[in-house]
Scaffold this motif. Structure first.
Motif, PDB file in Angstrom:
ATOM      1  N   VAL A   1       0.853  -1.190   0.000  1.00 43.14           N
ATOM      2  CA  VAL A   1       0.000   0.000   0.000  1.00 43.14           C
ATOM      3  C   VAL A   1       0.892   1.244   0.000  1.00 43.14           C
ATOM      4  O   VAL A   1       1.803   1.348   0.827  1.00 43.14           O
ATOM      5  CB  VAL A   1      -0.928   0.012   1.231  1.00 43.14           C
ATOM      6  CG1 VAL A   1      -1.746   1.304   1.283  1.00 43.14           C
ATOM      7  CG2 VAL A   1      -1.846  -1.202   1.214  1.00 43.14           C
ATOM      8  N   PRO A   2       0.678   2.185  -0.919  1.00 41.80           N
ATOM      9  CA  PRO A   2       1.512   3.393  -0.928  1.00 41.80           C
ATOM     10  C   PRO A   2       1.262   4.250   0.315  1.00 41.80           C
ATOM     11  O   PRO A   2       0.130   4.329   0.806  1.00 41.80           O
ATOM     12  CB  PRO A   2       1.080   4.117  -2.205  1.00 41.80           C
ATOM     13  CG  PRO A   2      -0.294   3.616  -2.489  1.00 41.80           C
ATOM     14  CD  PRO A   2      -0.321   2.195  -2.001  1.00 41.80           C
ATOM     15  N   ALA A   3       2.328   4.864   0.807  1.00 42.35           N
ATOM     16  CA  ALA A   3       2.214   5.676   2.022  1.00 42.35           C
ATOM     17  C   ALA A   3       3.041   6.945   1.879  1.00 42.35           C
ATOM     18  O   ALA A   3       4.119   6.949   1.266  1.00 42.35           O
ATOM     19  CB  ALA A   3       2.671   4.892   3.243  1.00 42.35           C
ATOM     20  N   PHE A   4       2.526   8.017   2.469  1.00 40.75           N
ATOM     21  CA  PHE A   4       3.234   9.293   2.524  1.00 40.75           C
ATOM     22  C   PHE A   4       3.107   9.811   3.943  1.00 40.75           C
ATOM     23  O   PHE A   4       2.009  10.127   4.410  1.00 40.75           O
ATOM     24  CB  PHE A   4       2.635  10.287   1.530  1.00 40.75           C
ATOM     25  CG  PHE A   4       3.360  11.617   1.475  1.00 40.75           C
ATOM     26  CD1 PHE A   4       4.640  11.698   0.942  1.00 40.75           C
ATOM     27  CD2 PHE A   4       2.759  12.777   1.936  1.00 40.75           C
ATOM     28  CE1 PHE A   4       5.311  12.915   0.882  1.00 40.75           C
ATOM     29  CE2 PHE A   4       3.413  13.996   1.879  1.00 40.75           C
ATOM     30  CZ  PHE A   4       4.690  14.070   1.343  1.00 40.75           C
ATOM     31  N   LEU A   5       4.228   9.878   4.649  1.00 40.14           N
ATOM     32  CA  LEU A   5       4.250  10.216   6.065  1.00 40.14           C
ATOM     33  C   LEU A   5       5.055  11.491   6.283  1.00 40.14           C
ATOM     34  O   LEU A   5       6.243  11.546   5.958  1.00 40.14           O
ATOM     35  CB  LEU A   5       4.870   9.068   6.873  1.00 40.14           C
ATOM     36  CG  LEU A   5       4.379   7.647   6.543  1.00 40.14           C
ATOM     37  CD1 LEU A   5       5.137   6.630   7.390  1.00 40.14           C
ATOM     38  CD2 LEU A   5       2.881   7.523   6.737  1.00 40.14           C
ATOM     39  N   ARG A   6       4.413  12.502   6.836  1.00 35.26           N
ATOM     40  CA  ARG A   6       5.102  13.759   7.127  1.00 35.26           C
ATOM     41  C   ARG A   6       5.785  13.672   8.486  1.00 35.26           C
ATOM     42  O   ARG A   6       5.159  13.264   9.472  1.00 35.26           O
ATOM     43  CB  ARG A   6       4.123  14.931   7.111  1.00 35.26           C
ATOM     44  CG  ARG A   6       3.512  15.191   5.733  1.00 35.26           C
ATOM     45  CD  ARG A   6       2.565  16.383   5.785  1.00 35.26           C
ATOM     46  NE  ARG A   6       1.906  16.593   4.511  1.00 35.26           N
ATOM     47  CZ  ARG A   6       2.388  17.347   3.516  1.00 35.26           C
ATOM     48  NH1 ARG A   6       3.550  17.955   3.672  1.00 35.26           N
ATOM     49  NH2 ARG A   6       1.717  17.490   2.393  1.00 35.26           N
ATOM     50  N   LEU A   7       7.050  14.065   8.538  1.00 34.29           N
ATOM     51  CA  LEU A   7       7.736  14.117   9.817  1.00 34.29           C
ATOM     52  C   LEU A   7       7.310  15.374  10.576  1.00 34.29           C
ATOM     53  O   LEU A   7       6.784  16.324   9.984  1.00 34.29           O
ATOM     54  CB  LEU A   7       9.253  14.060   9.631  1.00 34.29           C
ATOM     55  CG  LEU A   7       9.759  12.627   9.402  1.00 34.29           C
ATOM     56  CD1 LEU A   7       9.621  12.192   7.963  1.00 34.29           C
ATOM     57  CD2 LEU A   7      11.209  12.481   9.847  1.00 34.29           C
ATOM     58  N   TYR A   8       7.525  15.356  11.886  1.00 37.82           N
ATOM     59  CA  TYR A   8       6.936  16.410  12.722  1.00 37.82           C
ATOM     60  C   TYR A   8       7.430  17.804  12.379  1.00 37.82           C
ATOM     61  O   TYR A   8       6.737  18.789  12.627  1.00 37.82           O
ATOM     62  CB  TYR A   8       7.193  16.120  14.206  1.00 37.82           C
ATOM     63  CG  TYR A   8       8.605  16.417  14.680  1.00 37.82           C
ATOM     64  CD1 TYR A   8       9.027  17.714  14.937  1.00 37.82           C
ATOM     65  CD2 TYR A   8       9.521  15.391  14.895  1.00 37.82           C
ATOM     66  CE1 TYR A   8      10.311  17.984  15.375  1.00 37.82           C
ATOM     67  CE2 TYR A   8      10.804  15.645  15.331  1.00 37.82           C
ATOM     68  CZ  TYR A   8      11.197  16.943  15.568  1.00 37.82           C
ATOM     69  OH  TYR A   8      12.472  17.205  16.000  1.00 37.82           O
ATOM     70  N   ASP A   9       8.636  17.927  11.792  1.00 39.28           N
ATOM     71  CA  ASP A   9       9.184  19.260  11.567  1.00 39.28           C
ATOM     72  C   ASP A   9       8.485  19.998  10.425  1.00 39.28           C
ATOM     73  O   ASP A   9       8.698  21.200  10.232  1.00 39.28           O
ATOM     74  CB  ASP A   9      10.697  19.200  11.309  1.00 39.28           C
ATOM     75  CG  ASP A   9      11.078  18.354  10.090  1.00 39.28           C
ATOM     76  OD1 ASP A   9      10.185  17.997   9.301  1.00 39.28           O
ATOM     77  OD2 ASP A   9      12.276  18.066   9.941  1.00 39.28           O
ATOM     78  N   GLY A  10       7.650  19.282   9.647  1.00 40.12           N
ATOM     79  CA  GLY A  10       6.932  19.927   8.556  1.00 40.12           C
ATOM     80  C   GLY A  10       7.787  20.211   7.339  1.00 40.12           C
ATOM     81  O   GLY A  10       7.280  20.684   6.318  1.00 40.12           O
ATOM     82  N   HIS A  11       9.082  19.932   7.420  1.00 37.85           N
ATOM     83  CA  HIS A  11      10.009  20.202   6.323  1.00 37.85           C
ATOM     84  C   HIS A  11      10.527  18.929   5.671  1.00 37.85           C
ATOM     85  O   HIS A  11      11.425  18.999   4.829  1.00 37.85           O
ATOM     86  CB  HIS A  11      11.191  21.037   6.832  1.00 37.85           C
ATOM     87  CG  HIS A  11      10.854  22.466   7.072  1.00 37.85           C
ATOM     88  ND1 HIS A  11      11.398  23.497   6.331  1.00 37.85           N
ATOM     89  CD2 HIS A  11      10.015  23.052   7.957  1.00 37.85           C
ATOM     90  CE1 HIS A  11      10.922  24.659   6.763  1.00 37.85           C
ATOM     91  NE2 HIS A  11      10.078  24.404   7.753  1.00 37.85           N
ATOM     92  N   SER A  12      10.004  17.792   6.075  1.00 44.21           N
ATOM     93  CA  SER A  12      10.475  16.542   5.485  1.00 44.21           C
ATOM     94  C   SER A  12       9.384  15.488   5.583  1.00 44.21           C
ATOM     95  O   SER A  12       8.440  15.616   6.368  1.00 44.21           O
ATOM     96  CB  SER A  12      11.756  16.053   6.176  1.00 44.21           C
ATOM     97  OG  SER A  12      11.540  15.882   7.568  1.00 44.21           O
ATOM     98  N   ALA A  13       9.525  14.459   4.766  1.00 41.96           N
ATOM     99  CA  ALA A  13       8.531  13.394   4.730  1.00 41.96           C
ATOM    100  C   ALA A  13       9.199  12.098   4.305  1.00 41.96           C
ATOM    101  O   ALA A  13      10.313  12.095   3.758  1.00 41.96           O
ATOM    102  CB  ALA A  13       7.401  13.749   3.771  1.00 41.96           C
ATOM    103  N   LEU A  14       8.498  10.989   4.545  1.00 43.03           N
ATOM    104  CA  LEU A  14       8.956   9.673   4.117  1.00 43.03           C
ATOM    105  C   LEU A  14       7.901   9.087   3.189  1.00 43.03           C
ATOM    106  O   LEU A  14       6.744   8.910   3.586  1.00 43.03           O
ATOM    107  CB  LEU A  14       9.174   8.754   5.322  1.00 43.03           C
ATOM    108  CG  LEU A  14       9.502   7.291   5.014  1.00 43.03           C
ATOM    109  CD1 LEU A  14      10.741   7.165   4.141  1.00 43.03           C
ATOM    110  CD2 LEU A  14       9.666   6.493   6.309  1.00 43.03           C
TER     111      LEU A  14
END
Length: 537
Positions: A136-149
Motif C-alpha cells: 500500500v503506498p504511504a506518505f508520512l510527514r515528519l513532525y518538523d513539517g520540512h520533510s517526509a517519508l
C-alpha cells in the motif's frame, strides 16, 4: 455612551493596560471595547437589548493570538494517521500495518507528526516501513513539517527514481547507488508527491476549516498569524467560509511565502496582495525562509553539524534574500523569516541592520530561533526585530541532549536552545505560538510549557533548560500585547482598553497565577471575537 451590545461582568479583568491594570466589568459596542469598569458601572451601560454575561469569577484577558500557525496548509499536512505517539520503529510499523490492512482498494496510508527520534538514529528509509505496508503506498510527514517519508510504491507512483535539482535548498535523498530512500527534504522535494496524493473536495475543505477555527476558538484563540498562503484558491476558500459563517471565529493575519528566485515582478505582486482582506482575515506580511531544520540537515549553522551539514542558507544567494526584504520594507510590508540556526538568525539581523530607517527596521520578525549565541540577543531590541518562538517545540528534545536535534547540533549549541527568557530579559518583543500542526494549537498548552519548559501533565519529564522559563505574565503577554506589537496592531489590540477591538478570552483560572499544569486543563469560559461570542463553555 449609548447602550452596550454586550456587558461582561463578574470577572477578574487583566487588562494589560498600564492606564488601568485591573477591572471587573467590560462593555462591548459595535465590535469594540466601549468601556472598562466595575460592577457599579454596569447599570449605566445597559439598554433594553444589552446582553449581560456574568463570568462568575473567571479571569478575562485580551484575546489570545497564536503568533505562528498554519490553519489552512495544516489541514493538508495533518491528514491521516497521527503518528506523534509512535516512539519507536515497532510502534510505527504496527500502526502502519493496521492502517494498510483496513485501507480500501487503491487507497493510500497518510500520516503526520512522525518524530525523527522514532528511527533510533537510523537513516530515514522506506525499507524500514515497506514490509509493514504490504504494497500500500504511504506518505508520512515528519513532525518538523520540512520533510517526509514516501514508501517505495509511493515513489513509483510519483515517478521519483533518482535525485532532482531544485532552485531552492531541497533534496530527494538517495543512497550510494542513486536510488531514492524515500526521505524528501524541504517543500520543493515534498511537492513532487502532490500530483498523485489523494485530493480533497472544496466543500469538505471549507467545512474542515470552519470546524478547525471553531475548535481553536474553544481553546481561547481569537486570532492567528498565519505563516503561509499555500494551496489552490486559499483566498476564495476564506471568502467562502465567511459567506457561510458570517465571519471567521478566529482572525487570520496571513503572510504569503517569498521563495528564492522571486524577481521584482513577484515582489511587487506580494506588495499588491497586502490589499486582500475580508471581515476577519487579511493578508498582512510576507514569509521568508533563511534555512530549514536541524534534523533535516538544512538549518544554517555557523559551523557544520555532526554530519558535516548545515552550512548553507535556504536562499542559495543570501544577498538576494537581503535585497528582497529591503524591497518589501521600502514598500511598508512586514516580513517574517524562518531562521532556526545561528548563522540564519545572524544574517536576518544583519539584513535589518542595513536598513537605516528605524520604522522600516521595526517591520521585521524572526521565527523559531532554535539556537542563538549570547552576542546576538541584544540586537533584537536594538533593531526592533520581534522574536517569534514556539515553546512546545522543546517537546521534541530532551534535557540530557540524547535526542536527534541535540545530538545533531552538539552540546554547545544545544545548551543555548529556545532562549525565550534571555530574549525577554534583553528587551525583545517576544510573541509566542504553536506552529500548528507541528505542535497542538491549544494556547493553554503553549502558555504552560513556556513556564514549565516541558509539556504540562508530565512532571516526570525533566525540563529542557529550565532557566529559560517565562513567568506567567510574560507568557500571557506573548499571546496578547507582544503579539499585537509584532503585527503593528498595538493601538487596536493586545489590551483591554476603550477603542480596542473586542477580542477577549475568559479563563476559568487565572492564567498568570494558576499552576501551569492546572492552566493546561482548565476550561475556557468564553471567547469573544469582534464583539461576538464565538465560544461559551
Amino acid at each position: 455612551m449609548s447602550a452596550a451590545d454586550t456587558v461582561l461582568t463578574g470577572a477578574r479583568v487583566r487588562t494589560l493596560d498600564p492606564a488601568r491594570p485591573s477591572a471587573t466589568a467590560v462593555a462591548l459596542k459595535d465590535g469594540r471595547i466601549a468601556a472598562v469598569g466595575d460592577a457599579a458601572d454596569v447599570r449605566d451601560w445597559r439598554g433594553a437589548h444589552t446582553e449581560v454575561v456574568d463570568l462568575g469569577g473567571a479571569t478575562l484577558t485580551p484575546g489570545l493570538v497564536d503568533g505562528h500557525s498554519h490553519p489552512v496548509l495544516g489541514l493538508e499536512m495533518a491528514t491521516g494517521l497521527d503518528l506523534s505517539g509512535c516512539r519507536d520503529l515497532d510502534a510505527l510499523r504496527a500502526t502502519l500495518a493496521d492502517a494498510a490492512r483496513t485501507a480500501a482498494p487503491g487507497a493510500w496510508v497518510l500520516g503526520y507528526g512522525l518524530d525523527h527520534n522514532t528511527f533510533g538514529g537510523r537513516p530515514v528509509h522506506h525499507a524500514l516501513i515497506d514490509p509493514a505496508l504490504g504494497g500500500v503506498p504511504a506518505f508520512l510527514r515528519l513532525y518538523d513539517g520540512h520533510s517526509a517519508l514516501a514508501s517505495g510504491p509511493a515513489l513509483d507512483a510519483a515517478g521519483i527514481d533518482g535525485p532532482r535539482e531544485f532552485t531552492q535548498r531541497a533534496q530527494v535523498v538517495c543512497d550510494a547507488d542513486g536510488r531514492p530512500t524515500g526521505h524528501l527534504v524541504e517543500p520543493a522535494a515534498m511537492d513532487l508527491m502532490q500530483p498523485v496524493l489523494p485530493a480533497e473536495d472544496a466543500s469538505v475543505r471549507r467545512s474542515r476549516l470552519l470546524k478547525l477555527l471553531r475548535d481553536m476558538a474553544a481553546t481561547g484563540l481569537t486570532g492567528a498569524h498565519v505563516m503561509d498562503l499555500e494551496g489552490v484558491g486559499v483566498l476564495g476558500l476564506l471568502a467562502g467560509c465567511e459567506e457561510e459563517a458570517g465571519a471567521l471565529p478566529v482572525r487570520l493575519r496571513i503572510a504569503p511565502w517569498c521563495m528564492p528566485g522571486t524577481d521584482k515582478g513577484g515582489l511587487d505582486h506580494l506588495v499588491e496582495l497586502q490589499r486582500e482582506r475580508g471581515r476577519h482575515w487579511r493578508v498582512g506580511g510576507v514569509k521568508f525562509f533563511m534555512d530549514g531544520t536541524v534534523e533535516g540537515g538544512t538549518a544554517w549553522l555557523e559551523h557544520a553539524d555532526c554530519h558535516g551539514q548545515g552550512t548553507e542558507a535556504f536562499w542559495p544567494d543570501p544577498a538576494a534574500y537581503t535585497a528582497a526584504v529591503h524591497h518589501l520594507a521600502h514598500a511598508g510590508v512586514r516580513t517574517a523569516t524562518h531562521a532556526i540556526g545561528d548563522a540564519a538568525v545572524r544574517h536576518v539581523l544583519d539584513t535589518v541592520e542595513q536598513l537605516t530607517d528605524p520604522q522600516a527596521r521595526a517591520l521585521h520578525r524572526i521565527e523559531h530561533i532554535e539556537t542563538v549565541p549570547t552576542g546576538q540577543l541584544g540586537r533584537f531590541a536594538q533593531l526592533g526585530v520581534t522574536a517569534s518562538m514556539q515553546p512546545t517545540h522543546t517537546a521534541y528534545t530532551r534535557a540530557d541532549h540524547t535526542d536527534e536535534w541535540s545530538k545533531r547540533v552538539g552540546e554547545e549549541r544545544a545548551g543555548r536552545a529556545w532562549r525565550c527568557r534571555d530574549l525577554r530579559d534583553a528587551g525583545a518583543t517576544l510573541t509566542l505560538g504553536s506552529d500548528w500542526p507541528i505542535a497542538h494549537y491549544d494556547p493553554r498548552e503553549v502558555l504552560a510549557t513556556a513556564r514549565l519548559r516541558r509539556l504540562p501533565g508530565r512532571p516526570e519529564v525533566p525540563p529542557v533548560l529550565a532557566g529559560q522559563a517565562l513567568t506567567g505574565l510574560m507568557a500571557l503577554e506573548g499571546y496578547t500585547s507582544h503579539a499585537a506589537r509584532a503585527a503593528g496592531e498595538q493601538d487596536i489590540s493586545g489590551r483591554i482598553a476603550p477603542g480596542h477591538r473586542a477580542d477577549l478570552t475568559a479563563f476559568t483560572v487565572d492564567p498568570v497565577a494558576a499552576p501551569a499544569d492546572e492552566l493546561a486543563e482548565a476550561p475556557i469560559a468564553l471567547t469573544v471575537t469582534g464583539g461576538e461570542i464565538v465560544h461559551r463553555a
